[in-house]
Design a protein around this motif. Sequence first.
Motif, PDB file in Angstrom:
ATOM      1  N   GLY A  98     -33.131 -60.001  -6.244  1.00 40.31           N
ATOM      2  CA  GLY A  98     -32.422 -61.290  -6.396  1.00 40.31           C
ATOM      3  C   GLY A  98     -31.298 -61.578  -5.693  1.00 40.31           C
ATOM      4  N   GLY A  99     -31.218 -60.123  -5.979  1.00 43.23           N
ATOM      5  CA  GLY A  99     -29.399 -60.087  -5.023  1.00 43.23           C
ATOM      6  C   GLY A  99     -28.748 -58.503  -4.731  1.00 43.23           C
ATOM      7  N   GLY A 100     -28.005 -58.461  -4.449  1.00 42.52           N
ATOM      8  CA  GLY A 100     -27.577 -56.989  -3.436  1.00 42.52           C
ATOM      9  C   GLY A 100     -28.101 -56.745  -2.044  1.00 42.52           C
ATOM     10  N   THR A 101     -28.169 -55.190  -2.091  1.00 44.72           N
ATOM     11  CA  THR A 101     -28.392 -54.500  -0.811  1.00 44.72           C
ATOM     12  C   THR A 101     -29.248 -53.347  -0.963  1.00 44.72           C
ATOM     13  N   VAL A 102     -30.868 -52.883  -0.412  1.00 46.75           N
ATOM     14  CA  VAL A 102     -31.546 -51.107  -1.042  1.00 46.75           C
ATOM     15  C   VAL A 102     -31.278 -51.041   0.958  1.00 46.75           C
ATOM     16  N   LEU A 103     -30.460 -50.132   0.161  1.00 45.04           N
ATOM     17  CA  LEU A 103     -30.682 -49.471   2.086  1.00 45.04           C
ATOM     18  C   LEU A 103     -31.969 -47.507   2.022  1.00 45.04           C
ATOM     19  N   PHE A 104     -32.629 -47.359   3.319  1.00 44.75           N
ATOM     20  CA  PHE A 104     -33.466 -46.514   2.945  1.00 44.75           C
ATOM     21  C   PHE A 104     -32.954 -45.734   4.246  1.00 44.75           C
ATOM     22  N   ARG A 105     -32.188 -44.652   4.693  1.00 47.82           N
ATOM     23  CA  ARG A 105     -31.900 -43.869   6.246  1.00 47.82           C
ATOM     24  C   ARG A 105     -31.313 -44.975   6.679  1.00 47.82           C
ATOM     25  N   GLY A 106     -30.167 -45.619   5.959  1.00 47.87           N
ATOM     26  CA  GLY A 106     -29.133 -46.689   6.416  1.00 47.87           C
ATOM     27  C   GLY A 106     -30.141 -47.889   6.698  1.00 47.87           C
ATOM     28  N   LYS A 107     -31.336 -48.438   6.562  1.00 48.80           N
ATOM     29  CA  LYS A 107     -32.133 -49.361   6.952  1.00 48.80           C
ATOM     30  C   LYS A 107     -31.882 -50.660   5.457  1.00 48.80           C
ATOM     31  N   ASP A 108     -31.997 -51.641   5.984  1.00 49.44           N
ATOM     32  CA  ASP A 108     -31.655 -52.234   4.695  1.00 49.44           C
ATOM     33  C   ASP A 108     -33.173 -53.018   4.317  1.00 49.44           C
ATOM     34  N   LEU A 109     -33.551 -52.739   2.733  1.00 47.01           N
ATOM     35  CA  LEU A 109     -35.260 -53.189   2.958  1.00 47.01           C
ATOM     36  C   LEU A 109     -35.479 -53.543   2.621  1.00 47.01           C
ATOM     37  N   GLY A 110     -33.789 -55.126   2.578  1.00 48.35           N
ATOM     38  CA  GLY A 110     -34.538 -56.484   2.505  1.00 48.35           C
ATOM     39  C   GLY A 110     -34.506 -56.996   3.849  1.00 48.35           C
ATOM     40  N   GLN A 111     -34.163 -56.517   5.233  1.00 45.85           N
ATOM     41  CA  GLN A 111     -34.030 -57.736   6.492  1.00 45.85           C
ATOM     42  C   GLN A 111     -36.070 -56.338   6.990  1.00 45.85           C
ATOM     43  N   ALA A 112     -35.644 -55.170   6.529  1.00 43.48           N
ATOM     44  CA  ALA A 112     -37.155 -55.032   6.987  1.00 43.48           C
ATOM     45  C   ALA A 112     -37.784 -53.660   6.076  1.00 43.48           C
ATOM     46  N   ALA A 113     -39.005 -54.330   5.884  1.00 40.64           N
ATOM     47  CA  ALA A 113     -39.594 -53.732   4.610  1.00 40.64           C
ATOM     48  C   ALA A 113     -40.440 -52.156   4.771  1.00 40.64           C
ATOM     49  N   LEU A 114     -39.861 -51.165   4.606  1.00 38.59           N
ATOM     50  CA  LEU A 114     -40.543 -49.894   4.718  1.00 38.59           C
ATOM     51  C   LEU A 114     -41.913 -49.452   4.842  1.00 38.59           C
ATOM     52  N   HIS A 115     -42.518 -49.102   5.404  1.00 39.67           N
ATOM     53  CA  HIS A 115     -43.321 -49.070   6.204  1.00 39.67           C
ATOM     54  C   HIS A 115     -44.480 -48.339   4.557  1.00 39.67           C
ATOM     55  N   PRO A 116     -45.173 -48.853   4.233  1.00 39.16           N
ATOM     56  CA  PRO A 116     -46.082 -48.583   3.274  1.00 39.16           C
ATOM     57  C   PRO A 116     -46.332 -46.992   3.118  1.00 39.16           C
ATOM     58  N   ASN A 117     -46.590 -46.283   3.552  1.00 40.45           N
ATOM     59  CA  ASN A 117     -46.978 -44.693   4.041  1.00 40.45           C
ATOM     60  C   ASN A 117     -45.590 -43.914   4.092  1.00 40.45           C
ATOM     61  N   GLU A 118     -44.364 -44.701   3.461  1.00 43.60           N
ATOM     62  CA  GLU A 118     -43.488 -44.500   2.931  1.00 43.60           C
ATOM     63  C   GLU A 118     -43.421 -43.643   2.390  1.00 43.60           C
ATOM     64  N   ILE A 119     -43.612 -44.802   1.444  1.00 36.05           N
ATOM     65  CA  ILE A 119     -43.390 -44.737  -0.276  1.00 36.05           C
ATOM     66  C   ILE A 119     -44.602 -44.466  -0.907  1.00 36.05           C
ATOM     67  N   GLY A 120     -44.490 -43.208  -2.232  1.00 35.75           N
ATOM     68  CA  GLY A 120     -45.339 -42.875  -2.918  1.00 35.75           C
ATOM     69  C   GLY A 120     -45.574 -43.372  -4.110  1.00 35.75           C
ATOM     70  N   TYR A 121     -46.207 -44.133  -4.657  1.00 40.16           N
ATOM     71  CA  TYR A 121     -46.293 -45.178  -5.872  1.00 40.16           C
ATOM     72  C   TYR A 121     -46.965 -44.325  -7.063  1.00 40.16           C
ATOM     73  N   VAL A 122     -46.665 -44.005  -8.033  1.00 36.61           N
ATOM     74  CA  VAL A 122     -47.286 -43.294  -9.483  1.00 36.61           C
ATOM     75  C   VAL A 122     -47.352 -44.400 -10.447  1.00 36.61           C
ATOM     76  N   PRO A 123     -48.040 -45.087 -10.905  1.00 34.32           N
ATOM     77  CA  PRO A 123     -47.325 -46.195 -11.610  1.00 34.32           C
ATOM     78  C   PRO A 123     -48.246 -45.506 -13.218  1.00 34.32           C
TER      79      PRO A 123
END
Length: 585
Positions: free
Chosen positions: A59-84
């Motif tokens: 809802g607010g703030g910034t998340v950066l991954f390797r300098g890329k703002d994830l609010g502007q451009a989401a990570l490629h799905p294969n860059e993330i591994g999610y274990v629920p």
Amino acid sequence: MLELISVSHIFTRPAKEALTALDHVSFSVPAGHLLAVIGSTGSGKSTLLHLLAGLQHPGGGTVLFRGKDLGQAALHPNEIGYVPASDHVLSEVLTVRESVMSALMLRVAGQTKDERVDRASHLLVGVGLENVASHRVSTLSPTQKRRLKLALALVSDPSLVICDEFTDGLDAKSQSEMAALLKFITTDHPARVVIHATQMAANLAAYDTVVILHEGHVCFHGPSRAVTHYFSIQAIEELYPRLAKRPASRWGESWMRHRDSYYAAFKLGSAGESLKAPDEEEDGADSQRITLPANEKPAAPEAPAEPPAPAAPPLPSLQAQAQHLIQRRWTILRRNQREWTSQLILLVLAPVVAALLLLPNDHYLSEVTSGDTSPAVLWPAAYTCAMGWLLQILLALVFGVRNGAREIAGERPLYRRELAGGLRPTAYLLGKLGFILPIVILQTFLLGLTVEILTGGLPGFALPRLLLLCLTGIAFSSLCLAVSAHCRTAERAHSQAWTLAFANLFLCGALLGFPRVLGSVLHPLVTAHYGWSGGIETLKGTPLFEPLTLLVRTWFATPTLAVIVLLIHFGIGVLLTLRGLRKTH
């Protein structure tokens, strides 16, 4: 490598006060780092993970991954591994190796079968499941299921791995093994960040740093050895009682005031200086302070160069994902004895029951066909036609409920996991249609054909009626699939689908019929009306049609119009299903 800057998230609830899940959360994580996010239920851990995994947007703030703002451009799905956390994300009837192969086919394009087999074997060895590779998932222990979920998250070799309650609920030995496994997969990839959210405060020494969340506020971030110092507690087990002694906002404000000093102390402490914990303060006093070595000022260290991360592998095409999902769903049907047995019973029993119910009055139809149009024969024959065809339409609705109602809602956790891994909602929809439609077509066609053969058939043309029966089942199955896509549980979806079926039965106009004006408003919304009335219209030109118009005071759609409307209803069901699937994302 990963940096959160004042990230906030608020859940708005109808007629209820808004719930703040995260309140200005800020911390950073370097490459090759294993981070534990500690907090009790309601602390915001799961919300934080969902934001990082791309399942929700902050809802607010910034998340950066390797300098890329994830609010502007989401990570490629294969860059993330999610274990629920839930084990419901696994398909119980597949084997361990099949589960990993399935994840590879849905996430990684351009691999041959041999390459997928080699990759699956490598992953199973890495997580310690090579000895049970041929076992079904349903036979695995809780610890083995968590190892399998981790393997599924690693198929694309992601740079960011997110684990939700990976060690929670296990015995002490298993917790230690799982924490060591997380450390192994962190060091196995120099550019990887692994984040584990947990309620358990055990084995913290295995983690590089710890973030402590309390009611959405960051209360601490640093090495585990400093937790007891900062909170002035004797043992880590005293953490939650200590947090409860003052409001979460005060803990958050305290950490923000002293964060920079503590970060500097952590850096100096690595050279051998001790972190000095303050004395316990009175409840309500200011927060603990940091004592740095005298006459020393921490120098800002140079940021180490981040190791290069390999490019994320491309996702398979829409067609490839859909084709694999269809094949996997048919495999699951074959493996699930209870499911295929019930489908087989319905396939065989429904047509036989329908024919048996019509046989006692079948002689009226034969006499009308032979030319006897006396009232004593004509009216019972007309009633038999109306009710016999309604019975077949009712069974088509039953097929729709049986095939579509639980199909999506029953595996929602599995869908959410695969969605986070790059599964396209459209591919998932096509996979479901590729499984459901052949079954519905076979069931309805066999129903109509059996009734026609055993009873000698209704007067008029049988082929249009068979087509309308199949289309009724197809259209209603797609609507039930839409209900399933919008419900959170299979039980709720099943209940709502039956409600829709009964509404169709009562509103189709086959029992009594509405006034023509009211019927013209209601019937376009009722799938069963077009299946039933279109079938009755095929009797036009026979002696039975005029009595039917007197028995039921409603209008009959022509077969052509009925086909068009049923196709429209099918399309509406498909669009609503896709909307529900995308809404889940």
